[in-house]
Design an enzyme around this catalytic site. Structure first.
Site, mmCIF file in Angstrom:
data_model
loop_
_atom_site.group_PDB
_atom_site.id
_atom_site.type_symbol
_atom_site.label_atom_id
_atom_site.label_comp_id
_atom_site.label_asym_id
_atom_site.label_seq_id
_atom_site.Cartn_x
_atom_site.Cartn_y
_atom_site.Cartn_z
ATOM 1 N N CYS A 146 1.053 -1.178 -0.111
ATOM 2 C CA CYS A 146 0.095 0.092 -0.058
ATOM 3 C C CYS A 146 0.822 1.085 -0.283
ATOM 4 O O CYS A 146 0.535 2.506 -0.488
ATOM 5 C CB CYS A 146 -0.914 -0.070 1.313
ATOM 6 S SG CYS A 146 -0.086 -0.473 2.714
ATOM 7 N N HIS A 180 -3.019 6.525 4.487
ATOM 8 C CA HIS A 180 -1.482 6.854 5.043
ATOM 9 C C HIS A 180 -0.941 7.780 4.369
ATOM 10 O O HIS A 180 -1.673 8.218 3.190
ATOM 11 C CB HIS A 180 -0.591 4.988 4.573
ATOM 12 C CG HIS A 180 -1.287 4.006 4.677
ATOM 13 N ND1 HIS A 180 -1.583 3.594 5.721
ATOM 14 C CD2 HIS A 180 -0.302 2.743 3.773
ATOM 15 C CE1 HIS A 180 -1.499 2.423 5.787
ATOM 16 N NE2 HIS A 180 -1.444 2.087 5.080
#
Lengths: 364, 364
Positions: free
Chosen positions: A128, A248
């Site tokens: 990710c 994130h």
């Protein structure tokens, strides 16, 4: 005629998001099989307004499957993904099991879609943190070149699964009792020490590998080089887990090596890039934040500014939903690219396909 | 005979910590005056087991004061600190008002104590993020040299005051309602937009300055050069506010310029440094974290590792309590150094001292 799709890890945070996104994007699936470990088999999931029972992921489940999304951990992928491929499925694997295998394409469609050509049935979805960074770096690389990257991450707990979200909820509810809450999952479930993440910052994601770097940091380093096709690129990473549910963030320093590169040019490249949104207006306090990236498909970039000392070097703040572009969405975009390029296994450009059983015989 | 001490901003997060630390360290104060804005005057504070009434900070309060700690905002310092100095006090200012004034020493005692010599009555305490970083970098610089620093911060809300801690408490209590909570303080109280910090990461601390950098980032850049006495040092910073109550963390990349520098040598230098604790054992998952640095005096360092590409370059994770070494403790250590060096204003090496009134006349 649509495809038969399997989701392995259908009860997990990523698996559920894959199902939701398949539905939202009208993915051409005639049938979706929801698979998971024996422990989770029997769970019911909703899809296209109907209840579906999750079944145990065993090799026979992949007979007749065209496209299989795997996100049930590296162990499951190592065991079952080759079985699925042998039965004719094209596997898109969201674990780290095959990412650095030289024969497995590691793909972010906006960046290296061409690497899908000639695959052998297995395509790896990158980590990710890596995906969102390369989405921001590729437009820069194409325009000015890229020589060096130093990234510090600010990562959400949903990257560690649905249980980690629950644990953060318990811990976060009591700020005054911070540090005294139970901690049993982070940084690594199977590790000997666990730390509360609420009101904390944990500088460990995944286990420690060689040279004092964590495996998450090595993933960012090695996957970035592979996706960008630049084995010589200088990359380093520091990965940190935060009390953020989803989204994130990354503080990215990069050197283009081109002293003529300027902010306006970088900004124009980012604005033109597919899947990238520029949110960057200091005067109006506009910049990306994880709380507002949650649930959105794009990679958000902002805080772009020149390094004060090195010509052609810049700092950029990159935020994206780690369950979407960081996982489920990118996996589905890989599948969509395979379909558009006529590169689903056993499928010719004319749309004909055939599946093989465990012995390599055609089953339809 | 002990000193008469004043704390300006006695009701704030830093002011209260200064009082607690003066008591804990048996600071040689005969008398402590607790001062604040007119709004906070009348508040009672505990010190050495007794109640003290906070009085309004007006110029006359500084008559007879030997050492005055200021932490009531830059505006108060600009107005009152010169008045206090004129009346004979030695001022240790915890705001950014005078830090970059070339005539004002900016001091971290472990790093540049010698800069206290010849001061004119005013000493600036650096920004919290800068202090902990230079504590970690100075031992490296002394041993191997220092050519470049790139830092990304993970900063606690207590750096924005007691109100910000309260707001985080409210927001954090409801993870599922994240993003819908009231936000009225961060990133900058007087700015037009406020964002929730709970379950978020805000890439803005202080207002935006020139070139897209925030003032907090410029503080880290410019103060680091001044404290280390290296105007040519290459430094850049990205400063981010997190849902952490107390304890700033920093991901610091530095180049020594010495290809012979190795991890063992850096580690030895950090271990020998005053005020620095090395907490660095990946095999045992030991590294600094803000939740465990809260309430502790030291600067904690860990995750030390070589950059994979650049010889003599390293990555380090630096954590410290932003209210202690980042503010109150460093201010008191400056005062202790002044006393030990006979450099409190109006005080000779023989311990004799005199104070001046607003007209420059001796008052005792």
């Amino acid at each position: 005629m649509g495809y038969t799709v399997a989701i392995v890890g259908a009860t997990g945070a990523v698996g559920r998001t894959i199902a939701a996104k398949l539905e939202e994007r009208n993915f051409p699936a005639d049938r979706v099989k929801f698979l998971a470990s024996a422990r989770s088999a029997g769970t019911r999931v909703q899809f296209r307004g109907e209840d579906h029972v999750v079944e145990e992921a065993v090799p026979e489940q992949f007979d007749g499957v065209d496209i299989a999304f795997f996100s049930a951990g590296g162990g499951v992928s190592k065991g079952l993904a080759p079985e699925a491929v042998r039965r004719g499925a094209t596997v898109i694997d969201n674990t780290s099991a095959f990412r650095m295998d030289p024969h497995t394409p590691l793909v972010v469609p906006e960046v290296n879609r061409a690497d899908l050509q000639g695959h052998s049935g297995l395509i790896a979805n990158p980590n990710c943190s890596t995906i969102q960074m390369v989405c921001a770096l590729e437009p820069v690389r194409k325009k000015y070149g890229l020589e060096r990257v130093i990234v510090s991450t600010y990562q959400a707990v949903s990257g560690a699964g649905a249980e980690a979200i629950e644990e953060l909820g318990h811990q976060g509810a009591d700020m005054d009792g911070r540090g005294k809450s139970d901690a049993s999952l982070l940084p690594v479930k199977d590790a000997s020490r666990h730390y509360p993440v609420a009101y904390n910052a944990i500088p460990q994601i995944d286990s420690f590998g060689k040279d004092g770097y964590t495996l998450e940091e090595w993933k960012m380093i090695n996957e970035t080089k592979k996706i960008l096709g630049m084995p010589e690129l200088r990359v380093s990473a520091t990965c940190v887990r935060l009390p953020v549910v989803t989204g994130h963030s990354e503080s990215v320093y990069f050197e283009t090596g081109d002293p003529a590169a300027d902010e306006a040019g970088i900004r124009a490249a980012l604005e033109a890039a597919e899947g990238v949104t520029v949110l960057d207006n200091p005067a109006d306090q506009l910049y990306p934040m994880p709380l507002f990236a949650e649930g959105k498909d794009d990679v958000f970039t902002g805080r772009l500014r020149k390094d004060p000392d090195v010509p052609g070097a810049f700092h950029l703040w990159v935020v994206s939903d780690n369950l979407l572009k960081g996982a489920a969405l990118n996996s589905i975009q890989i599948a969509e690219a395979l379909i558009a390029d006529g590169a689903v296994k056993g499928e010719g450009a004319d749309g004909t396909r055939q599946h093989l059983d465990g012995n390599g015989h055609a089953v339809r």
